[in-house]
Design an enzyme around this catalytic site. Structure first.
Site, short mmCIF file in Angstrom:
data_model
loop_
_atom_site.label_atom_id
_atom_site.label_comp_id
_atom_site.label_asym_id
_atom_site.label_seq_id
_atom_site.Cartn_x
_atom_site.Cartn_y
_atom_site.Cartn_z
CD GLU A 1 -28.91 14.94 -8.18
OE1 GLU A 1 -29.24 14.39 -7.10
OE2 GLU A 1 -27.87 14.69 -8.75
CD GLU B 1 -16.76 13.48 -5.83
OE1 GLU B 1 -17.54 14.27 -6.40
OE2 GLU B 1 -15.55 13.65 -5.76
P1 NAP Z 1 -28.31 7.32 -2.34
O1 NAP Z 1 -29.70 6.94 -2.08
O2 NAP Z 1 -27.70 8.39 -1.53
O3 NAP Z 1 -27.47 5.98 -2.22
C1 NAP Z 1 -26.07 5.94 -2.45
C2 NAP Z 1 -25.49 4.79 -1.69
O4 NAP Z 1 -25.67 5.00 -0.28
C3 NAP Z 1 -26.12 3.44 -1.98
O5 NAP Z 1 -25.13 2.45 -1.90
C4 NAP Z 1 -27.12 3.30 -0.85
O6 NAP Z 1 -27.48 1.97 -0.56
C5 NAP Z 1 -26.33 3.88 0.30
N1 NAP Z 1 -27.14 4.35 1.41
C6 NAP Z 1 -28.45 4.72 1.42
N2 NAP Z 1 -28.80 5.12 2.66
C7 NAP Z 1 -27.71 4.99 3.43
C8 NAP Z 1 -27.44 5.26 4.81
N3 NAP Z 1 -28.38 5.73 5.65
N4 NAP Z 1 -26.20 5.03 5.27
C9 NAP Z 1 -25.26 4.55 4.46
N5 NAP Z 1 -25.43 4.28 3.15
C10 NAP Z 1 -26.65 4.51 2.64
O7 NAP Z 1 -28.07 7.76 -3.85
P2 NAP Z 1 -28.54 7.00 -5.16
O8 NAP Z 1 -29.99 7.24 -5.33
O9 NAP Z 1 -28.02 5.61 -5.20
O10 NAP Z 1 -27.69 7.78 -6.26
C11 NAP Z 1 -28.12 8.95 -6.81
C12 NAP Z 1 -27.43 10.13 -6.13
O11 NAP Z 1 -26.00 10.00 -6.27
C13 NAP Z 1 -27.76 11.44 -6.79
O12 NAP Z 1 -28.01 12.42 -5.82
C14 NAP Z 1 -26.50 11.77 -7.58
O13 NAP Z 1 -26.32 13.13 -7.84
C15 NAP Z 1 -25.45 11.23 -6.71
N6 NAP Z 1 -24.22 11.01 -7.47
C16 NAP Z 1 -23.20 11.87 -7.25
C17 NAP Z 1 -22.03 11.73 -7.98
C18 NAP Z 1 -20.88 12.67 -7.75
O14 NAP Z 1 -19.79 12.31 -8.14
N7 NAP Z 1 -21.07 13.83 -7.15
C19 NAP Z 1 -21.89 10.68 -8.90
C20 NAP Z 1 -22.98 9.83 -9.09
C21 NAP Z 1 -24.14 10.00 -8.34
P3 NAP Z 1 -28.90 1.37 -1.07
O15 NAP Z 1 -28.77 1.25 -2.53
O16 NAP Z 1 -29.02 0.08 -0.38
O17 NAP Z 1 -29.95 2.37 -0.66
#
Ligand code: NAP
Length: 475
Positions: free
Chosen positions: A379, A248
């Site tokens: 975004e 997602e």
């Molecule tokens: P993110 O930076 O991609 O992080 C998401 C999760 O992945 C966090 O738990 C993060 O941990 C972890 N993570 C980061 N780098 C990683 C790696 N190299 N390997 C494995 N895990 C890793 O996203 P975010 O900033 O938290 O959330 C915002 C994003 O989520 C936006 O792009 C939004 O559109 C998307 N989103 C999508 C949906 C959907 O249903 N399509 C719903 C909600 C949000 P850390 O926190 O420790 O970095």
């Protein structure tokens, strides 16, 4: 509340004894310190999940469903304190946090009901030689990785179907918001989830711990919600062991208003689609396309509504827009706005970052945004509405599809045939037709193009955690 790792039904410190701070976005002050899981802890969590797997898979579906139903009831009873916790660590206004708790709890209720709807089928082979019997089995140990923007709902949207299907899980929450995930672990335990079935691993080295788990052949699925950038990394890692994936990812939702729309409804819908969660939602309206005849009126009315919103600490009952989650997010939103302004856009309201502590950004409406502005490609993840005008259905569809993302779109028109035609033509997994909110645990949520693979919620959400097994039978 508990701030250790939750592994095998026990609260344990990180094997390295390291901890990390969780900040209050309203002040930037430290709110709590949480155990910082490392690779050895990740493998211990997989050990626990693997050991609990056979027992949970053979637990009757009705019993699995009743545990989830109990978790729904406990979340509902404790909605006020959970909302406060979400608001404290994420920053969102209490009104949004309360909405999230209800939404999150509903995934447990929905999947409590789905647990007893795991079916298969029987067919006769075309040759007539045998029967084709199809049954469903749990995928196995699942790694669930969640973002900070909906710390409760993104966890329950994965844990609910996984447990209903008979899978065991390791949840790796976002490091900005681990407290809500730990509170969910406590609720699930109280609801009767056996030890090892749900493990929660906060970590500041997310990349390392998730990689370590994906390299472990006992892990059979990764379900990720987060950015497209990280999703791509996990898809590549999952390829190594051919691990089942659900992704997602990011969105770039168009909000299309035709000249024949009910403008009152469009403004109401825009306020929800843009401002739920202060704009920090993958479903947030990111690009407003308004037909030329109504663009001025729409922009003026939207700016009026946006500028009247009360901005303040999320935990203050009067607040309608809380701070953003962290400094990086504010800096990114501000850079996108300043880029658009420099390229000729005008701020009808907002557009200037306030001084003082906390990660605040004002509700902002931009008009005259250049078609190639970064704010229309990326975004925003903040309370900013860029408005672009268009003429006619074809241009609306072309603009809406001019993005690599395809999560959700919103369309406002009084002409139902046009609405359905445009909804079909827009490349998105979901469309809100005269509606600014699509999320519903009973509906399949997910995107096309680079917004993801798979669906969460609905019956489809359960199937993501089941494998079909075909048995060829003679009888
Ligand atoms: P993110 O930076 O991609 O992080 C998401 C999760 O992945 C966090 O738990 C993060 O941990 C972890 N993570 C980061 N780098 C990683 C790696 N190299 N390997 C494995 N895990 C890793 O996203 P975010 O900033 O938290 O959330 C915002 C994003 O989520 C936006 O792009 C939004 O559109 C998307 N989103 C999508 C949906 C959907 O249903 N399509 C719903 C909600 C949000 P850390 O926190 O420790 O970095």
């Amino acid at each position: 509340m508990e701030t250790e790792l939750f592994i095998g039904g026990k609260w344990v410190p990180a094997s390295s004894a390291r901890r990390f701070d969780v900040l209050d976005p309203a002040t930037g002050d430290v709110l709590a310190s949480v155990a910082d899981g490392g690779e050895a802890d990740a493998i211990a969590a997989v050990d626990a999940a693997a050991a609990a797997g056979p027992g949970w898979a053979s637990t009757p579906p009705r019993v699995r469903g009743e545990v989830l139903r109990k978790a729904f009831e406990l979340m509902t009873e404790r909605a006020a304190e959970l909302a406060r916790l979400i608001s404290l660590e994420n920053g969102k206004a209490l009104v949004d946090a309360k909405g999230e708790v209800t939404y999150a709890a509903e995934f447990f209720r929905w999947f409590a009901e789905e647990a007893v709807r795991i079916d298969g089928n029987v067919a006769t082979a075309p040759s007539g030689a045998n029967r084709i019997l199809v049954t469903r089995q749990p995928v196995g140990v699942c790694v669930l990785v969640t973002p900070w923007n909906f710390p409760a709902a993104m966890a329950t949207r994965k844990i609910g179907p996984a447990l209903a299907a008979g899978c065991t899980v390791v949840l790796k929450p976002a490091s900005d918001t681990p407290l809500t995930a730990l509170a969910m672990a406590a609720i699930l335990t109280e609801a009767g989830v056996p030890e090892g079935v749900v493990n929660v691993l906060p970590s500041r080295s997310s990349g390392k711990v998730v990689s370590a788990m994906l390299r472990d052949a006992r892990v059979r699925k990764v379900s990720f919600t987060g950015s497209t950038e990280v999703g791509r990394i996990l898809l590549a890692q999952a390829a190594e062991n051919v691990v089942n994936t659900s992704m997602e990812l990011g969105g770039n939702a168009p909000f299309v208003v035709f000249a024949d729309a009910d403008l009152d409804a469009a403004i109401e819908g825009a306020m929800i689609a843009k401002m739920r969660n202060g704009g920090e939602a993958c479903t947030a309206a990111n690009r407003f396309f308004v037909e030329a005849g109504v663009a001025d009126e729409f922009s003026r009315r939207l700016a009026q509504r946006m500028s009247a919103l009360v901005v303040g600490p999320g935990t203050d009952e009067k607040t309608q827009v809380g701070p953003l989650v962290n400094e990086d997010t504010v800096a990114k939103v501000d850079a996108l706005v300043q880029g658009a302004l420099a390229a000729g856009a005008s701020a009808v309201t907002g557009g200037t970052r306030p001084d003082g502590p906390g990660f605040y950004y004002p509700p902002t409406v931009l008009t005259g945004v250049a078609p190639d502005a970064a704010i229309l490609r990326e975004e925003i993840f903040g309370p900013v509405a860029p408005i672009v005008t268009f003429t006619g259905d074809d241009e609306a569809v072309r603009l809406a599809n001019d993005t690599e993302f395809g999560l959700v779109a919103y369309v406002y028109t009084k002409d139902l045939a046009r609405g359905l035609r445009v909804s079909e033509a827009i490349e998105a997994g979901m469309v809100g037709l005269n509606r600014g909110l699509v999320s519903d645990p009973a509906a399949p949520f997910g995107g096309v193009k680079q917004s993801g693979i798979g669906r969460e919620g609905g019956h489809e959400g359960l199937l993501e955690y089941l494998e079909s097994k075909y048995i060829a039978v003679n009888w």
